[in-house]
Design a protein around this motif. Structure first.
Motif, PDB file in Angstrom:
ATOM      1  N   LYS A   1       0.686  -1.048   0.109  1.00 43.69           N
ATOM      2  CA  LYS A   1      -0.556  -0.055  -0.400  1.00 43.69           C
ATOM      3  C   LYS A   1       0.796   1.844   0.560  1.00 43.69           C
ATOM      4  N   ALA A   2       2.387   1.655   0.750  1.00 42.91           N
ATOM      5  CA  ALA A   2       2.854   2.909   0.750  1.00 42.91           C
ATOM      6  C   ALA A   2       3.647   2.886  -0.539  1.00 42.91           C
ATOM      7  N   PHE A   3       4.438   1.181  -1.165  1.00 44.09           N
ATOM      8  CA  PHE A   3       4.182   1.605  -2.578  1.00 44.09           C
ATOM      9  C   PHE A   3       2.821   1.352  -3.613  1.00 44.09           C
ATOM     10  N   PHE A   4       2.267   1.064  -3.936  1.00 37.10           N
ATOM     11  CA  PHE A   4       1.014   1.432  -4.868  1.00 37.10           C
ATOM     12  C   PHE A   4       0.023   2.644  -4.795  1.00 37.10           C
ATOM     13  N   GLY A   5      -0.109   2.578  -3.360  1.00 41.98           N
ATOM     14  CA  GLY A   5      -1.495   3.284  -2.653  1.00 41.98           C
ATOM     15  C   GLY A   5      -2.851   2.720  -3.033  1.00 41.98           C
ATOM     16  N   GLU A   6      -2.623   1.165  -2.980  1.00 44.50           N
ATOM     17  CA  GLU A   6      -3.563  -0.149  -2.470  1.00 44.50           C
ATOM     18  C   GLU A   6      -3.219  -1.392  -1.489  1.00 44.50           C
ATOM     19  N   LEU A   7      -3.830  -1.855  -1.659  1.00 42.05           N
ATOM     20  CA  LEU A   7      -3.875  -3.426  -0.494  1.00 42.05           C
ATOM     21  C   LEU A   7      -3.964  -4.273  -2.000  1.00 42.05           C
ATOM     22  N   PRO A   8      -3.360  -5.094  -1.351  1.00 44.09           N
ATOM     23  CA  PRO A   8      -3.134  -6.372  -2.126  1.00 44.09           C
ATOM     24  C   PRO A   8      -4.401  -6.646  -3.240  1.00 44.09           C
ATOM     25  N   SER A   9      -5.490  -6.820  -1.957  1.00 44.57           N
ATOM     26  CA  SER A   9      -6.713  -7.419  -2.249  1.00 44.57           C
ATOM     27  C   SER A   9      -7.749  -6.128  -2.943  1.00 44.57           C
ATOM     28  N   GLN A  10      -7.600  -4.788  -2.715  1.00 41.14           N
ATOM     29  CA  GLN A  10      -8.111  -3.916  -3.858  1.00 41.14           C
ATOM     30  C   GLN A  10      -7.588  -4.365  -5.163  1.00 41.14           C
ATOM     31  N   LEU A  11      -6.108  -4.369  -5.218  1.00 44.24           N
ATOM     32  CA  LEU A  11      -5.565  -4.603  -6.577  1.00 44.24           C
ATOM     33  C   LEU A  11      -6.532  -5.512  -7.442  1.00 44.24           C
ATOM     34  N   ARG A  12      -6.185  -6.907  -6.934  1.00 40.74           N
ATOM     35  CA  ARG A  12      -7.183  -8.796  -6.949  1.00 40.74           C
ATOM     36  C   ARG A  12      -8.105  -7.719  -7.591  1.00 40.74           C
ATOM     37  N   LYS A  13      -8.977  -7.427  -6.339  1.00 42.77           N
ATOM     38  CA  LYS A  13     -10.088  -6.928  -7.038  1.00 42.77           C
ATOM     39  C   LYS A  13     -10.788  -6.371  -8.174  1.00 42.77           C
ATOM     40  N   LYS A  14      -9.858  -4.974  -7.887  1.00 57.80           N
ATOM     41  CA  LYS A  14      -9.667  -4.446  -9.230  1.00 57.80           C
ATOM     42  C   LYS A  14      -9.958  -5.295 -11.025  1.00 57.80           C
ATOM     43  N   SER A  15      -8.546  -6.437 -10.903  1.00 55.64           N
ATOM     44  CA  SER A  15      -7.866  -6.679 -11.800  1.00 55.64           C
ATOM     45  C   SER A  15      -9.157  -7.846 -12.133  1.00 55.64           C
ATOM     46  N   LEU A  16      -9.632  -8.372 -10.783  1.00 60.05           N
ATOM     47  CA  LEU A  16     -11.333  -9.419 -11.264  1.00 60.05           C
ATOM     48  C   LEU A  16     -12.136  -8.832 -12.302  1.00 60.05           C
ATOM     49  N   GLN A  17     -11.991  -7.258 -11.364  1.00 67.66           N
ATOM     50  CA  GLN A  17     -13.617  -6.709 -12.162  1.00 67.66           C
ATOM     51  C   GLN A  17     -13.911  -6.361 -13.744  1.00 67.66           C
ATOM     52  N   SER A  18     -12.370  -6.147 -13.987  1.00 71.97           N
ATOM     53  CA  SER A  18     -11.737  -5.499 -15.144  1.00 71.97           C
ATOM     54  C   SER A  18     -11.610  -6.483 -16.583  1.00 71.97           C
ATOM     55  N   ASN A  19     -11.231  -7.639 -15.907  1.00 68.22           N
ATOM     56  CA  ASN A  19     -11.135  -9.365 -16.899  1.00 68.22           C
ATOM     57  C   ASN A  19     -12.067  -9.600 -16.827  1.00 68.22           C
ATOM     58  N   LEU A  20     -13.620  -9.797 -16.069  1.00 69.25           N
ATOM     59  CA  LEU A  20     -15.098  -9.696 -16.043  1.00 69.25           C
ATOM     60  C   LEU A  20     -15.674  -8.357 -17.440  1.00 69.25           C
ATOM     61  N   SER A  21     -15.212  -7.520 -17.057  1.00 72.56           N
ATOM     62  CA  SER A  21     -15.534  -6.576 -18.135  1.00 72.56           C
ATOM     63  C   SER A  21     -14.937  -6.308 -19.486  1.00 72.56           C
ATOM     64  N   GLY A  22     -13.522  -6.801 -19.358  1.00 78.36           N
ATOM     65  CA  GLY A  22     -13.229  -6.570 -21.074  1.00 78.36           C
ATOM     66  C   GLY A  22     -12.313  -5.220 -20.841  1.00 78.36           C
ATOM     67  N   GLY A  23     -12.097  -4.719 -19.868  1.00 77.56           N
ATOM     68  CA  GLY A  23     -11.348  -4.090 -19.913  1.00 77.56           C
ATOM     69  C   GLY A  23      -9.754  -3.800 -19.689  1.00 77.56           C
ATOM     70  N   THR A  24      -9.231  -3.301 -18.924  1.00 80.62           N
ATOM     71  CA  THR A  24      -7.641  -2.634 -17.780  1.00 80.62           C
ATOM     72  C   THR A  24      -7.965  -2.207 -17.072  1.00 80.62           C
ATOM     73  N   ILE A  25      -6.940  -2.734 -15.787  1.00 75.76           N
ATOM     74  CA  ILE A  25      -6.426  -2.032 -14.500  1.00 75.76           C
ATOM     75  C   ILE A  25      -6.464   0.037 -15.086  1.00 75.76           C
TER      76      ILE A  25
END
Length: 267
Positions: free
Chosen positions: A243-267
């Motif tokens: 979070k200190a390096f990327f500004g978000e928790l690993p779980s938040q990035l994983r959630k966004k990644s899954l949502q992006s894959n479902l919608s066919g977009g990119t993070i």
């Protein structure tokens, strides 16, 4: 701090503008000036808007990313050009620059389109309009492996850097890295700070985090397993550093990644 940097940059730009013959520039035309960057074969140059979309790129940039003409790249952002975990870092960088954080000759390891890592020296600046408002950013990056002078400068830390890249998942001590470079610990740290603007420990940590982010986006592995694979023995410490390096928790990035894959977009 960022606001202060922007103000300093605006003052310097105002001073420069007073010295420039604007009538002359009007006569020769801005497009001609921009196209001069095509004469720099080893330097990638680009201009982006506030949304990190490419507005202009020189021929070296087009060649590097495999585009035949400028029309093919205009309007694209980094997630169309680079792997998701690399693109995200580039766009975060753009936001920092547009907030006033200047990047000057920063030596860094970047992933090339062919999948290989190479050394680059990067400079970025905010792009101002005639009212001194920040409307985007521009930058240059030089492939250092084509410059013998630069390569000789970073050769002092090449062995420990390569070792970290290949063995980041293992328990690596600073003493071990110093021995690889035939330097004392203090000398090794001085050289890392000189050429990479960070300590060996911080560089190791960032390499681990970059690889963790890649696995979070590109695989379905459990977060705890990814942390362990990337050299983090404690999940809580990994999450805090991420979070200190990327500004978000690993779980938040994983959630966004899954949502992006479902919608066919990119993070």
């Amino acid at each position: 701090m960022f606001r202060h940097s922007v103000e300093i940059h605006k003052v310097s730009m105002n001073t420069i503008q007073e010295m420039i013959d604007s009538d002359f520039l009007e006569e020769i035309g801005i497009p001609q000036i921009v196209h001069m960057f095509d004469l720099l074969p080893n330097t990638l140059f680009w201009i982006k808007n506030q949304n990190s979309q490419i507005i202009y790129a020189n021929q070296a940039f087009l060649d590097t990313y495999g585009f035949k003409n400028l029309a093919r790249v205009v309007g694209k952002n980094d997630d169309s050009l680079s792997p998701p975990h690399i693109a995200k870092q580039f766009m975060m960088d753009d936001k920092k620059v547009m907030s006033g954080e200047l990047v000057t000759n920063r030596v860094e390891l970047n992933l090339r389109p062919n999948g290989e890592f190479s050394w680059f020296s990067t400079t970025k600046r905010p792009l101002l309009n005639r009212r001194n408002e920040i409307v985007g950013s521009y930058g240059f990056t030089n492939h250092l492996e084509r410059s013998s002078h630069e390569i000789s400068s970073i050769s002092a830390i090449k062995a420990p850097v390569e070792f970290i890249r290949k063995n980041y998942h293992q328990d690596i001590s600073i003493e071990e890295l110093a021995k690889l470079a035939f330097l004392s610990i203090s000398a090794l740290e001085r050289r890392f700070k000189k050429y990479l603007s960070k300590t060996p420990k911080r560089f190791l940590n960032e390499i681990r985090l970059e690889n963790a982010r890649r696995l979070l986006i590109e695989t379905q592995q459990p977060i705890m397993e990814i942390a362990y694979q990337c050299g983090f023995s404690e999940h809580s410490y990994f999450s805090k550093q991420f979070k200190a390096f990327f500004g978000e928790l690993p779980s938040q990035l994983r959630k966004k990644s899954l949502q992006s894959n479902l919608s066919g977009g990119t993070i």
